[in-house]
Design a protein around this motif. Structure first.
Motif, mmCIF file in Angstrom:
data_model
loop_
_atom_site.group_PDB
_atom_site.id
_atom_site.type_symbol
_atom_site.label_atom_id
_atom_site.label_comp_id
_atom_site.label_asym_id
_atom_site.label_seq_id
_atom_site.Cartn_x
_atom_site.Cartn_y
_atom_site.Cartn_z
ATOM 1 N N LEU A 174 16.003 34.005 6.160
ATOM 2 C CA LEU A 174 15.390 33.823 7.558
ATOM 3 C C LEU A 174 15.300 35.182 8.101
ATOM 4 O O LEU A 174 16.002 36.398 7.623
ATOM 5 C CB LEU A 174 17.210 33.572 8.213
ATOM 6 N N VAL A 175 14.211 35.446 8.707
ATOM 7 C CA VAL A 175 13.459 36.636 9.118
ATOM 8 C C VAL A 175 13.597 36.718 10.693
ATOM 9 O O VAL A 175 13.448 35.723 11.328
ATOM 10 C CB VAL A 175 12.269 37.164 8.504
ATOM 11 N N SER A 176 13.710 37.826 11.293
ATOM 12 C CA SER A 176 13.781 38.201 12.768
ATOM 13 C C SER A 176 13.450 39.502 13.133
ATOM 14 O O SER A 176 13.618 40.722 12.656
ATOM 15 C CB SER A 176 15.494 38.178 13.358
ATOM 16 N N PHE A 177 12.258 39.256 14.027
ATOM 17 C CA PHE A 177 11.705 40.333 14.757
ATOM 18 C C PHE A 177 12.001 40.372 16.342
ATOM 19 O O PHE A 177 12.149 39.402 16.762
ATOM 20 C CB PHE A 177 10.089 40.371 14.676
ATOM 21 N N GLU A 178 11.938 41.676 16.893
ATOM 22 C CA GLU A 178 12.240 41.664 18.085
ATOM 23 C C GLU A 178 10.851 42.473 18.637
ATOM 24 O O GLU A 178 10.409 43.358 18.313
ATOM 25 C CB GLU A 178 13.104 42.478 18.583
ATOM 26 N N LEU A 179 10.145 41.633 19.784
ATOM 27 C CA LEU A 179 8.988 42.060 20.402
ATOM 28 C C LEU A 179 9.530 42.532 21.806
ATOM 29 O O LEU A 179 10.109 42.219 22.768
ATOM 30 C CB LEU A 179 7.967 40.938 20.795
ATOM 31 N N LEU A 180 9.060 43.795 22.169
ATOM 32 C CA LEU A 180 9.373 44.696 23.195
ATOM 33 C C LEU A 180 8.527 45.050 24.118
ATOM 34 O O LEU A 180 7.423 45.806 23.492
ATOM 35 C CB LEU A 180 10.176 45.904 22.857
ATOM 36 N N PHE A 181 8.508 44.595 25.434
ATOM 37 C CA PHE A 181 7.157 44.839 26.286
ATOM 38 C C PHE A 181 7.489 45.874 27.432
ATOM 39 O O PHE A 181 8.974 46.338 27.550
ATOM 40 C CB PHE A 181 7.136 43.479 27.187
ATOM 41 N N ASP A 182 6.588 46.371 28.171
ATOM 42 C CA ASP A 182 6.701 47.397 28.691
ATOM 43 C C ASP A 182 7.407 47.310 30.198
ATOM 44 O O ASP A 182 7.511 48.135 31.178
ATOM 45 C CB ASP A 182 5.279 48.190 29.130
ATOM 46 N N ASN A 183 7.559 46.127 30.561
ATOM 47 C CA ASN A 183 8.328 45.566 31.646
ATOM 48 C C ASN A 183 9.832 45.397 31.246
ATOM 49 O O ASN A 183 10.671 45.072 32.399
ATOM 50 C CB ASN A 183 7.485 44.163 32.241
ATOM 51 N N TYR A 187 11.589 39.761 23.239
ATOM 52 C CA TYR A 187 11.683 38.353 22.795
ATOM 53 C C TYR A 187 12.056 38.500 21.270
ATOM 54 O O TYR A 187 11.618 39.272 20.360
ATOM 55 C CB TYR A 187 10.354 37.572 22.925
ATOM 56 N N ILE A 188 13.055 37.575 20.662
ATOM 57 C CA ILE A 188 13.456 37.491 19.178
ATOM 58 C C ILE A 188 12.651 36.468 18.701
ATOM 59 O O ILE A 188 12.813 35.493 19.188
ATOM 60 C CB ILE A 188 15.060 37.353 19.021
#
Length: 200
Positions: A174-183, A187-188
């Motif tokens: 199980l792999v998990s990335f976090e996407l971080l936006f400038d607003n 999102y995981i």
């Protein structure tokens, strides 16, 4: 008369200044509201998982790659600032054997690839050239997505789940990335993938 004229001029300047400040504040508030209202849709577009043989070490590793589409549905333009390894919950990487977590340490590298899974399937030799460097805890991306636009990012993982006698220490990861936006939104992206046994 001169005093009155100067006083009126000063009042006019202050009024204009107050109007400018109000306009700037209103504009910033509007921008903040628009950013907060941005609708982001993140989906898995394609993926692949496969053992990879490394001639230089005479060992097998494992590679999984995800093509992730990011759609900005409502605007305004937003930016994917960075991608990070998730630290919450079960963490970035967990290994399982059946329903049980495996307490085993394996070498693993997370990366962003310029090539997607379709390109690698069409040209398997590319397997040797991706995932060589770990991105660390997080990596800067700086990808701008205009209103109504969809862009794709390729996130991957290489690991060494096989023992010296070529047995897999786990059959699922199980792999998990976090996407971080400038607003300020994030999102995981979390996925499980099989670890295929080697043909002996």
């Amino acid at each position: 008369m001169k005093v009155n004229a100067l006083l009126l001029l000063l009042i006019a300047i202050l009024a204009i200044g107050a109007l400018v400040v109000s306009f700037v504040a209103l504009n910033r508030a509007q921008s903040a509201r628009e950013l907060a209202l941005s609708e982001i849709i993140v989906e898995e577009a394609n993926s692949m998982s496969t053992p990879v043989y490394h001639e230089e070490t005479n060992k097998y590793g494992y590679l999984t790659l995800y093509d992730i589409s990011i759609a900005n549905m409502s605007g305004p333009a937003l930016k994917l600032d960075r991608v990070a390894k998730t630290t919450s919950g079960v963490g970035f990487l967990s290994l399982l054997k059946g329903p049980d977590l495996v307490n085993a340490q394996v070498n693993a590298k997370a990366f962003i690839s310029e090539k997607g899974s379709a390109a690698i399937k069409n040209e398997p030799r590319l397997l040797k050239s991706i995932g060589l460097e770990d991105m660390g805890d997080a990596v800067e991306v700086g990808m701008t997505i205009a209103p109504g636009e969809t862009k794709v990012i390729h996130l991957g993982l290489t690991l060494e789940p096989y023992t010296a006698d070529m047995r897999a220490v786990a059959n699922m990861a199980l792999v998990s990335f976090e996407l971080l936006f400038d607003n300020g939104k994030s999102y995981i992206f979390q996925r499980g993938f099989p670890i295929y046994p080697l043909q002996q």
